[in-house]
Each structure stands twice: as C-alpha cells, then as structure tokens.
Design a protein around this motif. Structure first.
Motif, PDB file in Angstrom:
ATOM      1  N   THR A 275       0.729  -1.386   0.134  1.00 29.74           N
ATOM      2  CA  THR A 275      -0.117   0.259   0.081  1.00 29.74           C
ATOM      3  C   THR A 275       0.732   0.996  -0.077  1.00 29.74           C
ATOM      4  N   TRP A 276       1.919   1.247   0.711  1.00 29.21           N
ATOM      5  CA  TRP A 276       3.120   2.563   0.987  1.00 29.21           C
ATOM      6  C   TRP A 276       3.344   2.713  -0.186  1.00 29.21           C
ATOM      7  N   CYS A 277       4.111   1.677  -0.826  1.00 26.96           N
ATOM      8  CA  CYS A 277       4.650   1.746  -2.289  1.00 26.96           C
ATOM      9  C   CYS A 277       4.362   1.866  -3.372  1.00 26.96           C
ATOM     10  N   LEU A 278       2.702   1.988  -3.849  1.00 26.44           N
ATOM     11  CA  LEU A 278       1.700   2.370  -4.772  1.00 26.44           C
ATOM     12  C   LEU A 278       1.048   3.882  -4.022  1.00 26.44           C
ATOM     13  N   SER A 279       1.697   4.162  -2.998  1.00 27.65           N
ATOM     14  CA  SER A 279       0.659   5.694  -2.724  1.00 27.65           C
ATOM     15  C   SER A 279       2.389   6.498  -3.402  1.00 27.65           C
ATOM     16  N   ASN A 280       3.291   5.915  -3.541  1.00 26.27           N
ATOM     17  CA  ASN A 280       4.590   6.605  -3.060  1.00 26.27           C
ATOM     18  C   ASN A 280       5.365   6.266  -4.778  1.00 26.27           C
ATOM     19  N   GLY A 281       4.819   6.058  -5.845  1.00 30.42           N
ATOM     20  CA  GLY A 281       5.708   5.719  -7.245  1.00 30.42           C
ATOM     21  C   GLY A 281       5.950   4.284  -7.265  1.00 30.42           C
ATOM     22  N   LEU A 282       6.209   3.820  -6.411  1.00 25.74           N
ATOM     23  CA  LEU A 282       6.266   2.752  -6.296  1.00 25.74           C
ATOM     24  C   LEU A 282       5.552   0.993  -6.984  1.00 25.74           C
ATOM     25  N   PRO A 283       4.909   1.101  -7.843  1.00 27.32           N
ATOM     26  CA  PRO A 283       3.838   0.321  -8.695  1.00 27.32           C
ATOM     27  C   PRO A 283       4.351  -1.032  -8.300  1.00 27.32           C
ATOM     28  N   GLU A 284       5.522  -1.015  -9.709  1.00 28.04           N
ATOM     29  CA  GLU A 284       6.591  -2.859  -9.189  1.00 28.04           C
ATOM     30  C   GLU A 284       6.828  -3.269  -7.614  1.00 28.04           C
ATOM     31  N   GLU A 285       7.759  -2.347  -7.467  1.00 21.77           N
ATOM     32  CA  GLU A 285       7.737  -2.862  -6.020  1.00 21.77           C
ATOM     33  C   GLU A 285       6.348  -3.527  -5.282  1.00 21.77           C
ATOM     34  N   ALA A 286       5.239  -2.670  -5.660  1.00 19.37           N
ATOM     35  CA  ALA A 286       4.264  -3.044  -4.151  1.00 19.37           C
ATOM     36  C   ALA A 286       3.286  -4.530  -4.953  1.00 19.37           C
TER      37      ALA A 286
END
Length: 232
Positions: free
Chosen positions: A108-119
C-alpha cells in the motif's frame, strides 16, 4: 548450499554479538522490517505503525547492525542476507502470521509513493491477488517493452497458479497478447478463448470497452499467428 541466516550457529552468533546489545524496541523494529527488500524511514513507519522510524533506522545503521546503505544520502538500506534470514526466522517463531500483514502494508505504501512494481512484489508476497492482478494489468505492457519477459511471465504464472487470471478480463487479454508477441500462438489462443467466453457470458457489461478493444487486437495477432517482437 543449505547454509543460511536461519542456521543455529548464525543465530547464536548474531544474538551474542549484536541483538543482545540493543533495546527491545530496536529488536522489534529489526524483525518486523526483515520482510522488506529495501527500507527507508517512511516505509518502515507505515509498515510498523511506529513513529520516529527514521531515527531508529539511523541509529541502527550507525551501530553497524549489518545494514547495507543503498544510496549516499542515508535514506535507503537493506539487510545483509544472512542477517535478514535470521530475523525472518525469529519473526516467524515470535509472531507467526504477521509477515503477510506487513507485506500488505508495504504494498500500500509503495503504491502511494510511486513504486508500483515494488507494490506488486509485496502484494504477491502477501498473497493479495486482487492488488496483484490490478498492478499486472498496469505494468505488463511496459515490462514487455523493456524486454523483461522472464519477470512478466513470472507475474502471469503467479496469478494463473492461484486461479486468478480468469477473474480479471484485462489480465486475460494481456496474457493472450503477450504470448502472441512471444510467438507462442497455442498459449495465446488458450487465453483468447477465455476472453471469448468472458465476453459471451455478459456482452452488455458497461465499462469494458478498453478490454474489448484489447481483445480485438488479440484477435488480429493470434488468429493470424503474427509475431512482432518490437511492437509498441
């Protein structure tokens, strides 16, 4: 080849040389962040719901606790792999079942912070099929354009093994198209048939124009068995 951080001798050494000298709060921080591939203060705070994670991470980095810096700013770190294995083993013993929860928060944090692949990777680690399918739908074409075929097929295989692809028409369409791009018409045809069955089941469903457009493109590639390796 079987030697790892969860080995008893490694655990005993790390316990005596490092963990016995830190606070309980720091130890909890270490074990609960061990599931992160890399970490920064804001990510740790979101995953652990622990204020002042920045300062805890900085203190641990200064203490030489087997943290590996990933930049020159002291923002991102990762654990030495043996240390991480040991911490994960301790987390599993002390708080079984917590790791998927932590992975879901990281996603959830990665998706909200511009890191979709890590998400996506954290969503997969958490077993969150819905989030993973949505992200594969967004990331599949860019990954194919970058030539990252092994990664892309791993994502699709993960979804298929969980019976998930057929629940998500956009992913079905992309799977068919990607296999067509790869010159594997039999597999492309299999997914295209699944798309056809989905369309036949409810042809009037609103909001699926994009899916149907992609499905038409699939038809053009797959039925003719055309392979365009550099098609954008």
């Amino acid at each position: 080849s079987s030697f790892g951080g969860d080995d008893r001798f490694v655990s005993e050494y790390v316990e005596a040389e490092f963990l016995a000298r830190i606070s309980r709060r720091q130890r909890e921080f270490l074990t609960r962040t061990a599931g992160l591939e890399r970490m920064c203060g804001p990510l740790c705070e979101a995953v652990l719901d622990m204020p002042q994670s920045d300062s805890i991470l900085a203190d641990l980095a200064r203490s030489n606790l087997l943290l590996v810096p990933l930049d020159g700013d002291g923002q991102w770190y990762r654990y030495h792999h043996l240390f991480r294995d040991m911490l994960l083993a301790e987390l599993d013993r002390g708080e079984p079942g917590l790791l998927p929860v932590l992975h879901r928060r990281a996603a959830t944090w990665c998706l909200s912070n511009g890191l979709p692949e890590e998400a996506l990777e954290y969503a997969m680690a958490a077993g969150d099929v819905d989030m993973a399918a949505e992200l594969v739908g967004e990331l599949a074409v860019p990954a194919r354009r970058q030539g990252r075929i092994t990664t892309l097929l791993r994502w699709l295989r993960w979804l298929e093994e969980r019976g998930a692809i057929k629940k998500y028409p956009m992913v079905m369409v992309l799977a068919a198209l990607i296999y067509a791009w790869l010159g594997r018409p039999a597999e492309a045809e299999r997914w295209l048939d699944a798309v056809d069955r989905w369309q036949d089941a409810d042809a009037s469903r609103p909001g699926d124009a994009v899916v149907k457009a992609w499905a038409a493109l699939d038809q053009a590639f797959t039925k003719a068995q055309i392979y365009y390796p550099f098609m954008d």
